[in-house]
Enzyme design. Structure first.
Site, PDB file in Angstrom:
ATOM      1  N   HIS A  58      31.139  25.784  79.885  1.00  0.00           N
ATOM      2  CA  HIS A  58      30.624  25.086  80.230  1.00  0.00           C
ATOM      3  C   HIS A  58      29.089  25.506  80.038  1.00  0.00           C
ATOM      4  O   HIS A  58      28.600  26.505  80.468  1.00  0.00           O
ATOM      5  CB  HIS A  58      30.604  24.471  81.394  1.00  0.00           C
ATOM      6  CG  HIS A  58      31.817  23.162  81.526  1.00  0.00           C
ATOM      7  ND1 HIS A  58      32.416  22.601  81.601  1.00  0.00           N
ATOM      8  CD2 HIS A  58      32.817  23.679  81.566  1.00  0.00           C
ATOM      9  CE1 HIS A  58      34.022  21.728  81.255  1.00  0.00           C
ATOM     10  NE2 HIS A  58      33.658  22.899  81.595  1.00  0.00           N
ATOM     11  N   TYR A  86      20.409  21.421  81.392  1.00  0.00           N
ATOM     12  CA  TYR A  86      20.694  22.199  79.947  1.00  0.00           C
ATOM     13  C   TYR A  86      20.484  23.355  78.829  1.00  0.00           C
ATOM     14  O   TYR A  86      20.708  23.639  78.418  1.00  0.00           O
ATOM     15  CB  TYR A  86      21.860  21.134  78.812  1.00  0.00           C
ATOM     16  CG  TYR A  86      22.680  20.454  80.196  1.00  0.00           C
ATOM     17  CD1 TYR A  86      23.755  20.917  80.200  1.00  0.00           C
ATOM     18  CD2 TYR A  86      22.568  19.259  80.099  1.00  0.00           C
ATOM     19  CE1 TYR A  86      24.796  20.489  80.793  1.00  0.00           C
ATOM     20  CE2 TYR A  86      23.221  17.806  81.320  1.00  0.00           C
ATOM     21  CZ  TYR A  86      24.927  18.445  81.578  1.00  0.00           C
ATOM     22  OH  TYR A  86      25.478  18.534  81.806  1.00  0.00           O
TER      23      TYR A  86
HETATM   24  C1  DQA Z   1      29.190  20.612  80.655  1.00  0.00           C
HETATM   25  C2  DQA Z   1      29.329  20.045  82.076  1.00  0.00           C
HETATM   26  C3  DQA Z   1      30.223  18.555  82.519  1.00  0.00           C
HETATM   27  O1  DQA Z   1      30.076  18.323  83.526  1.00  0.00           O
HETATM   28  C4  DQA Z   1      28.687  17.540  81.778  1.00  0.00           C
HETATM   29  O2  DQA Z   1      29.435  16.306  81.285  1.00  0.00           O
HETATM   30  C5  DQA Z   1      28.522  18.113  80.216  1.00  0.00           C
HETATM   31  C6  DQA Z   1      28.347  19.155  79.621  1.00  0.00           C
HETATM   32  C7  DQA Z   1      27.901  21.669  80.397  1.00  0.00           C
HETATM   33  O3  DQA Z   1      27.937  22.571  79.328  1.00  0.00           O
HETATM   34  O4  DQA Z   1      27.515  21.663  81.274  1.00  0.00           O
HETATM   35  O5  DQA Z   1      28.262  16.741  79.458  1.00  0.00           O
HETATM   36  O6  DQA Z   1      30.206  20.321  80.364  1.00  0.00           O
END
Ligand code: DQA
Length: 148
Positions: free
Chosen positions: A103, A24
């Site tokens: 995402h 992330y």
């Molecule tokens: C997310 C991707 C999701 O699969 C994950 O559960 C998240 C973050 C993203 O921002 O990449 O919590 O939404």
């Protein structure tokens, strides 16, 4: 009066920067808020950016958006609820506002369970894999959809 875009963030996104930075990135949740505000100012809209780890609270915020008519569009990173929550997808239809799904990671390049989204069928657009810049793109697109 400026149009207001509601930016909603689901579970664990308050831990950005600490949580799996290899997936992330190192930006924090405060950086997400700043990116949304920057994009909103550039597009001539206001943003109301929120995060919760409580699905009921998230659904109440969406119901409030439907009742109050305070918002012109919804940007949402549903996080883990993306892949689990029929209830969230059902709620997002109620306000009859454009919804942009964001995402940070490219969910399509990850585990199989992340490749299904209950939210995508009710979204006008989906942005994935652009890091926190994706929030800026989403606010920009939401502003365009509401004619700003
Ligand atoms: C997310 C991707 C999701 O699969 C994950 O559960 C998240 C973050 C993203 O921002 O990449 O919590 O939404």
């Amino acid at each position: 009066m400026a149009s207001v875009i509601l930016v909603l963030n689901g579970p664990n996104l308050n831990m950005l920067g600490v949580r799996q930075p290899e997936v992330y990135g190192t930006s924090s949740y405060a950086d997400v808020v700043a990116e949304c505000e920057r994009a909103g100012t550039a597009a001539g809209v206001s943003v109301d950016v929120r995060q919760t780890n409580d699905e009921a609270e998230m659904i109440e915020w969406i119901h409030h958006a439907a009742r109050s008519k305070e918002f012109s569009a919804i940007v949402i990173n549903p996080a883990g609820w993306t892949h689990t929550s029929v209830a969230l997808a059902d709620a997002l239809v109620i306000p009859e506002l454009p919804v942009i799904e964001v995402h940070i990671s490219n969910v399509h390049a990850r585990e199989a369970f992340r490749q299904h989204s209950f939210v995508s069928p009710v979204a006008a657009a989906v942005i994935a894999g652009c890091g926190i810049a994706g929030y800026g793109y989403a606010v920009d697109r939401a502003a365009a959809l509401i004619g700003r």
